[in-house]
Design an enzyme around this catalytic site. Sequence first.
Site: not given
Length: 256
Positions: A11, A13, A97, A99, A169, A175, A215
């Site tokens: 991904n 992003k 996701h 985000e 996730e 991240g 991560s």
Amino acid sequence: MTSRKKFIAGNWKMNKTSADGVTLVRDIVAAIGKQADVDVVVCPPFTGLESAAAALEGSNVKLGAQNMHFEASGAFTGEVSAPMLRAIFATHVILGHSERRTYFGETDEIVNKKVLAALKNQLRPIFCVGETLAERESGATLKVIQAQIERGLEGVSKEQAAGVVVAYEPVWAIGTGKVASTAQAQEVHAFIRGLLSNLFTDAVAQKVRILYGGSMKPANAPELLAQKDIDGGLIGGAALEARSFVELVNAAIAIK
Ligand code: PEP
């Protein structure tokens, strides 16, 4: 022994111009483009999809988008649809996701509409779920995951479900450099497989790939990927460089 093929998705992003993306794709293809032991997908931003598709041609690496609208066309400024993604040879799409959920207000209902639209258009969803740190600390992890899975997959048929890829996730691990322990990840993955068995059938649940994301790096991947219910990874930061992404694919090949 599991018969599920391991699956590694990158991904990107909001990173890489289309030219930078082509460079990355070429390096990935040169290193692992011909292997077929592990399913590999790269997910550039919309602007890089078409050029990445051209650079992937003839390889076994597949193309995914990071989002899409649930309608096929219409007055939705700034959005793209499943048929548009199919037309430029995308085969997968990341949906839900964290985000998107956090910064763009995507609810379980919206994510569900997108999952159904993707499946209707022969795009495989990489459907993301995960708890926040506060939810984990209050002991709500499994309840949160259950609600996201049940609502996100509402209306999906048994036949369609086997083709969905689920990504667990934990939001607190994305991240941040904080990776879930193998025990924490395996516990949630096994729980998700149990939910899929209840919602569909055990045969379907045994087919669905459940990825870990948060991560994941070459250093921690072998242990995570060796877990019974961890079928691969959704990779953010480590997918932005060919060397680390290829190392992750090789780690999955070594376990397969
Ligand atoms: C992600 O955003 O899907 C992700 C897992 O990111 P990172 O690997 O950087 O934690």
